[in-house]
Design a protein around this motif. Structure first.
Motif, PDB file in Angstrom:
ATOM      1  N   SER A   6       5.373   1.964   9.035  1.00  0.00           N
ATOM      2  CA  SER A   6       5.815   1.046   7.976  1.00  0.00           C
ATOM      3  C   SER A   6       5.928   1.702   6.606  1.00  0.00           C
ATOM      4  CB  SER A   6       4.874  -0.167   7.892  1.00  0.00           C
ATOM      5  OG  SER A   6       4.945  -0.942   9.061  1.00  0.00           O
ATOM      6  N   GLY A   7       6.090   3.023   6.543  1.00  0.00           N
ATOM      7  CA  GLY A   7       6.262   3.687   5.260  1.00  0.00           C
ATOM      8  C   GLY A   7       5.033   3.611   4.377  1.00  0.00           C
ATOM      9  N   ALA A   8       5.256   3.404   3.075  1.00  0.00           N
ATOM     10  CA  ALA A   8       4.151   3.359   2.116  1.00  0.00           C
ATOM     11  C   ALA A   8       4.152   2.032   1.372  1.00  0.00           C
ATOM     12  CB  ALA A   8       4.272   4.514   1.121  1.00  0.00           C
ATOM     13  N   TRP A   9       2.961   1.658   0.903  1.00  0.00           N
ATOM     14  CA  TRP A   9       2.802   0.454   0.107  1.00  0.00           C
ATOM     15  C   TRP A   9       2.132   0.822  -1.211  1.00  0.00           C
ATOM     16  CZ3 TRP A   9       4.054  -4.581   1.905  1.00  0.00           C
ATOM     17  CH2 TRP A   9       4.428  -4.650   3.259  1.00  0.00           C
ATOM     18  N   ARG A  10       2.574   0.196  -2.309  1.00  0.00           N
ATOM     19  CA  ARG A  10       1.947   0.380  -3.619  1.00  0.00           C
ATOM     20  C   ARG A  10       1.313  -0.937  -4.067  1.00  0.00           C
ATOM     21  NH1 ARG A  10       5.549   1.621  -8.857  1.00  0.00           N
ATOM     22  NH2 ARG A  10       6.026  -0.591  -8.515  1.00  0.00           N
ATOM     23  N   TYR A  11       0.049  -0.843  -4.485  1.00  0.00           N
ATOM     24  CA  TYR A  11      -0.670  -2.029  -4.976  1.00  0.00           C
ATOM     25  C   TYR A  11      -0.971  -1.839  -6.451  1.00  0.00           C
ATOM     26  CZ  TYR A  11      -4.340  -5.554  -5.432  1.00  0.00           C
ATOM     27  OH  TYR A  11      -5.096  -6.640  -5.841  1.00  0.00           O
ATOM     28  N   ASP A  12      -0.444  -2.718  -7.295  1.00  0.00           N
ATOM     29  CA  ASP A  12      -0.609  -2.586  -8.739  1.00  0.00           C
ATOM     30  C   ASP A  12      -1.753  -3.436  -9.291  1.00  0.00           C
ATOM     31  OD1 ASP A  12       0.362  -5.170  -8.661  1.00  0.00           O
ATOM     32  OD2 ASP A  12       2.237  -4.728  -9.698  1.00  0.00           O
ATOM     33  N   GLY A  13      -2.569  -3.973  -8.396  1.00  0.00           N
ATOM     34  CA  GLY A  13      -3.672  -4.834  -8.812  1.00  0.00           C
ATOM     35  C   GLY A  13      -3.349  -6.301  -8.681  1.00  0.00           C
ATOM     36  N   ARG A  14      -2.065  -6.599  -8.494  1.00  0.00           N
ATOM     37  CA  ARG A  14      -1.640  -7.985  -8.341  1.00  0.00           C
ATOM     38  C   ARG A  14      -0.826  -8.193  -7.065  1.00  0.00           C
ATOM     39  NH1 ARG A  14      -0.677  -6.239 -13.318  1.00  0.00           N
ATOM     40  NH2 ARG A  14       1.525  -5.894 -12.813  1.00  0.00           N
ATOM     41  N   SER A  15       0.128  -7.306  -6.841  1.00  0.00           N
ATOM     42  CA  SER A  15       1.017  -7.485  -5.697  1.00  0.00           C
ATOM     43  C   SER A  15       1.251  -6.157  -4.985  1.00  0.00           C
ATOM     44  CB  SER A  15       2.355  -8.073  -6.148  1.00  0.00           C
ATOM     45  OG  SER A  15       2.986  -7.205  -7.077  1.00  0.00           O
ATOM     46  N   LEU A  16       1.758  -6.258  -3.768  1.00  0.00           N
ATOM     47  CA  LEU A  16       2.073  -5.103  -2.942  1.00  0.00           C
ATOM     48  C   LEU A  16       3.577  -4.938  -2.829  1.00  0.00           C
ATOM     49  CD1 LEU A  16      -0.552  -5.686  -0.169  1.00  0.00           C
ATOM     50  CD2 LEU A  16      -0.223  -3.460  -1.239  1.00  0.00           C
ATOM     51  N   ARG A  17       4.035  -3.685  -2.865  1.00  0.00           N
ATOM     52  CA  ARG A  17       5.437  -3.396  -2.623  1.00  0.00           C
ATOM     53  C   ARG A  17       5.542  -2.337  -1.547  1.00  0.00           C
ATOM     54  NH1 ARG A  17      10.245  -0.710  -6.399  1.00  0.00           N
ATOM     55  NH2 ARG A  17      11.648  -0.408  -4.632  1.00  0.00           N
ATOM     56  N   ASN A  18       6.454  -2.558  -0.608  1.00  0.00           N
ATOM     57  CA  ASN A  18       6.676  -1.625   0.488  1.00  0.00           C
ATOM     58  C   ASN A  18       7.829  -0.678   0.147  1.00  0.00           C
ATOM     59  OD1 ASN A  18       7.987  -1.792   3.841  1.00  0.00           O
ATOM     60  ND2 ASN A  18       6.296  -0.549   3.131  1.00  0.00           N
ATOM     61  N   TYR A  19       7.602   0.632   0.346  1.00  0.00           N
ATOM     62  CA  TYR A  19       8.635   1.650   0.115  1.00  0.00           C
ATOM     63  C   TYR A  19       9.062   2.228   1.464  1.00  0.00           C
ATOM     64  CZ  TYR A  19       7.684   1.591  -4.908  1.00  0.00           C
ATOM     65  OH  TYR A  19       7.553   1.210  -6.224  1.00  0.00           O
ATOM     66  N   THR A  20      10.367   2.222   1.692  1.00  0.00           N
ATOM     67  CA  THR A  20      10.910   2.702   2.964  1.00  0.00           C
ATOM     68  C   THR A  20      12.172   3.520   2.690  1.00  0.00           C
ATOM     69  OG1 THR A  20      12.164   0.653   3.226  1.00  0.00           O
ATOM     70  CG2 THR A  20       9.963   0.724   4.223  1.00  0.00           C
ATOM     71  N   ALA A  21      13.015   3.639   3.693  1.00  0.00           N
ATOM     72  CA  ALA A  21      14.218   4.477   3.578  1.00  0.00           C
ATOM     73  C   ALA A  21      15.130   4.042   2.444  1.00  0.00           C
ATOM     74  CB  ALA A  21      14.977   4.460   4.903  1.00  0.00           C
ATOM     75  N   LYS A  22      15.183   2.758   2.141  1.00  0.00           N
ATOM     76  CA  LYS A  22      16.055   2.283   1.058  1.00  0.00           C
ATOM     77  C   LYS A  22      15.580   2.797  -0.297  1.00  0.00           C
ATOM     78  CE  LYS A  22      13.622  -2.165   0.740  1.00  0.00           C
ATOM     79  NZ  LYS A  22      12.643  -1.672  -0.202  1.00  0.00           N
ATOM     80  N   ASP A  23      14.335   3.255  -0.370  1.00  0.00           N
ATOM     81  CA  ASP A  23      13.780   3.817  -1.599  1.00  0.00           C
ATOM     82  C   ASP A  23      13.706   5.340  -1.547  1.00  0.00           C
ATOM     83  OD1 ASP A  23      12.926   1.141  -2.727  1.00  0.00           O
ATOM     84  OD2 ASP A  23      11.737   1.175  -0.878  1.00  0.00           O
ATOM     85  N   GLY A  24      14.387   5.932  -0.565  1.00  0.00           N
ATOM     86  CA  GLY A  24      14.372   7.382  -0.414  1.00  0.00           C
ATOM     87  C   GLY A  24      13.260   7.899   0.465  1.00  0.00           C
ATOM     88  N   LEU A  25      12.379   7.010   0.913  1.00  0.00           N
ATOM     89  CA  LEU A  25      11.251   7.426   1.752  1.00  0.00           C
ATOM     90  C   LEU A  25      11.680   7.293   3.210  1.00  0.00           C
ATOM     91  CD1 LEU A  25       8.302   8.380   1.408  1.00  0.00           C
ATOM     92  CD2 LEU A  25       7.597   6.016   1.720  1.00  0.00           C
ATOM     93  N   THR A  26      12.307   8.340   3.724  1.00  0.00           N
ATOM     94  CA  THR A  26      12.941   8.267   5.032  1.00  0.00           C
ATOM     95  C   THR A  26      11.990   8.496   6.194  1.00  0.00           C
ATOM     96  OG1 THR A  26      13.613  10.581   4.756  1.00  0.00           O
ATOM     97  CG2 THR A  26      15.215   8.882   4.166  1.00  0.00           C
ATOM     98  N   SER A  27      10.732   8.788   5.916  1.00  0.00           N
ATOM     99  CA  SER A  27       9.731   8.916   6.972  1.00  0.00           C
ATOM    100  C   SER A  27       8.992   7.589   7.127  1.00  0.00           C
ATOM    101  CB  SER A  27       8.727  10.024   6.641  1.00  0.00           C
ATOM    102  OG  SER A  27       7.688  10.070   7.603  1.00  0.00           O
ATOM    103  N   LYS A  28       8.973   7.053   8.332  1.00  0.00           N
ATOM    104  CA  LYS A  28       8.227   5.821   8.591  1.00  0.00           C
ATOM    105  C   LYS A  28       6.722   6.072   8.615  1.00  0.00           C
ATOM    106  CE  LYS A  28      11.796   3.420  11.277  1.00  0.00           C
ATOM    107  NZ  LYS A  28      12.100   2.776  12.580  1.00  0.00           N
ATOM    108  N   ASP A  29       6.342   7.315   8.919  1.00  0.00           N
ATOM    109  CA  ASP A  29       4.933   7.680   9.000  1.00  0.00           C
ATOM    110  C   ASP A  29       4.551   8.483   7.759  1.00  0.00           C
ATOM    111  OD1 ASP A  29       5.138   6.562  11.514  1.00  0.00           O
ATOM    112  OD2 ASP A  29       5.295   8.494  12.533  1.00  0.00           O
ATOM    113  N   ILE A  30       3.557   8.020   7.019  1.00  0.00           N
ATOM    114  CA  ILE A  30       3.078   8.708   5.822  1.00  0.00           C
ATOM    115  C   ILE A  30       1.641   9.150   6.076  1.00  0.00           C
ATOM    116  CG2 ILE A  30       2.650   8.549   3.348  1.00  0.00           C
ATOM    117  CD1 ILE A  30       5.620   8.412   4.215  1.00  0.00           C
ATOM    118  N   LEU A  31       1.472  10.455   6.271  1.00  0.00           N
ATOM    119  CA  LEU A  31       0.174  10.996   6.684  1.00  0.00           C
ATOM    120  C   LEU A  31      -0.627  11.564   5.530  1.00  0.00           C
ATOM    121  CD1 LEU A  31       1.381  12.802   9.931  1.00  0.00           C
ATOM    122  CD2 LEU A  31       0.474  10.479   9.693  1.00  0.00           C
ATOM    123  N   GLY A  32       0.015  11.828   4.404  1.00  0.00           N
ATOM    124  CA  GLY A  32      -0.697  12.399   3.273  1.00  0.00           C
ATOM    125  C   GLY A  32      -0.211  11.820   1.959  1.00  0.00           C
ATOM    126  N   ILE A  33      -1.142  11.587   1.015  1.00  0.00           N
ATOM    127  CA  ILE A  33      -0.817  11.146  -0.336  1.00  0.00           C
ATOM    128  C   ILE A  33      -1.556  12.071  -1.280  1.00  0.00           C
ATOM    129  CG2 ILE A  33      -0.991   9.282  -2.030  1.00  0.00           C
ATOM    130  CD1 ILE A  33      -0.877   7.303   0.294  1.00  0.00           C
TER     131      ILE A  33
END
Length: 369
Positions: free
Chosen positions: A315-342
């Motif tokens: 499911s790509g990556a998610w960003r939490y800003d303290g209020r809401s979550l946003r999912n980042y995927t291929a439409k945001d340039g994140l073409t890997s569904k698996d994110i193993l390192g941050i």
């Protein structure tokens, strides 16, 4: 001698993937060797891509070099101009590189799927000063480095008990976790917290050590059972506010504030049936229609603005800003569904790894590899 570059030079070089060059053999481990190699056209094949299929770890060292650890193809160093590869053929302990660290002397250490190895500036080295006689002599110093056990998924015969290595700059001391002998804990992640506490993730529990005592977080301590789903921890991270985030393969993220634990993924309605530790019965609010979920979390990090990032499998990556979550995927340039390192580098720039290497530009991701 490696020439230091400015931040802008490094970043321009990294962003311009057409400048990357592959070195098929790891005979070059110094700048002088590299220069000699460049005289032989057969020793270099120009390439626009890092040759690793999957990248698991990143480190920017004190000299400005970027190191990329792969899933099973060794490690590569990018010095701003070219890539140099290191594998088991030249002494790397294992071709899977789970994490990369630099000690106070500038030696870069690689935590392999099996064993530990390092790079002293000229060659790959193997730590020989190991102590297995002080398993209960737990200590904590600011410059310590910590590494998982040598076994791929369990302690080796000489280690005998689940635990970790503490490297104080001189010796690698093997320390046993505070669990009964025979317990099947395997280390899946290590993180240092804001106050200096070190957190050790295992499948079944998380151990926190502050230099004096241990904090143990397991199913019993936070009220997990068959109906809620059990721990199957793959990563752990303490943020700049001192909050502990536990990423599971099955029940997603658990947030521990030092007093209570919250099932973060489930409260956000992003849970699902996980392959490990997942609930046997879906709960109200679960996402079951194929939408991105937050139940298989393998990496966690924080960016310069204090946002918390979660890397998932599928499911790509998610960003939490303290209020809401946003999912980042291929439409945001994140073409890997698996994110193993941050990873956040020395300049505060955010990197994600998986089936590629990605750098966050503030809005979306640029694929570096």
């Amino acid at each position: 001698m490696v020439q230091l570059m400015t931040r802008g030079q490094v970043h321009r070089a990294l962003a311009a993937v057409v400048m990357l060059a592959l070195v098929p053999a790891i005979s070059c481990t110094t700048q002088e060797d590299a220069a000699r190699s460049e005289q032989n056209d057969s020793a270099i094949r120009p390439s626009t891509r890092l040759r690793f299929k999957t990248v698991r770890s990143i480190l920017e060292d004190s000299k400005g070099n970027y190191w990329f650890g792969s899933w099973n193809e060794g490690v590569a160093r990018f010095d701003g101009d070219r890539l140099t590869y290191f594998t088991v053929e030249v002494g790397l302990s294992h071709n899977q590189v789970r994490s990369i660290h630099e000690d106070r002397n500038g030696v870069v250490w690689f935590e392999g799927g099996v064993g530990i190895s390092g790079f002293d500036g000229k060659k790959i080295i193997t730590p020989t000063n190991r102590d297995y006689t002080s398993r209960d002599d737990w200590r904590l110093s600011p410059g310590d480095l910590w590494f998982k056990e040598d076994g791929l998924s369990r302690p080796t015969e000489i280690e005998a008990q689940p635990g970790v290595y503490r490297y104080d700059g001189e010796a690698f001391t093997y320390l046993a976790y505070p669990v009964p002998q025979g317990t099947a804990h395997a280390t899946t992640g290590i993180a240092r917290g804001k106050s200096g506490r070190v957190w050790f993730a295992t499948y079944e529990a998380v151990f926190g050590y502050d230099g004096q005592s241990f904090t143990v977080i397991d199913d019993e301590s936070i009220g997990l059972n068959e109906s809620t789903g059990r721990l199957h921890v793959r990563t752990v991270f303490e943020d700049s506010r001192g909050r502990l985030w536990i990423g599971n393969n099955g029940i997603g993220v658990i947030l521990h504030d030092g007093h209570t634990a919250t099932q973060f993924t489930q409260e956000k309605g992003l849970g699902f049936l996980g392959p490990h530790g997942g609930r046997t019965v879906p709960q109200p609010g679960d996402v079951t229609d194929g939408s991105p979920t937050l139940h298989r979390v393998f990496s966690i990090g924080e960016d310069r603005a204090g946002n918390i990032w979660f890397g998932t499998v599928e499911s790509g990556a998610w960003r939490y800003d303290g209020r809401s979550l946003r999912n980042y995927t291929a439409k945001d340039g994140l073409t890997s569904k698996d994110i193993l390192g941050i990873y956040t580098d020395r300049h505060g720039d955010l990197w994600l790894t998986g089936n590629g290497v990605f750098k966050f530009n503030g809005t979306s991701f640029d694929r570096i590899h």
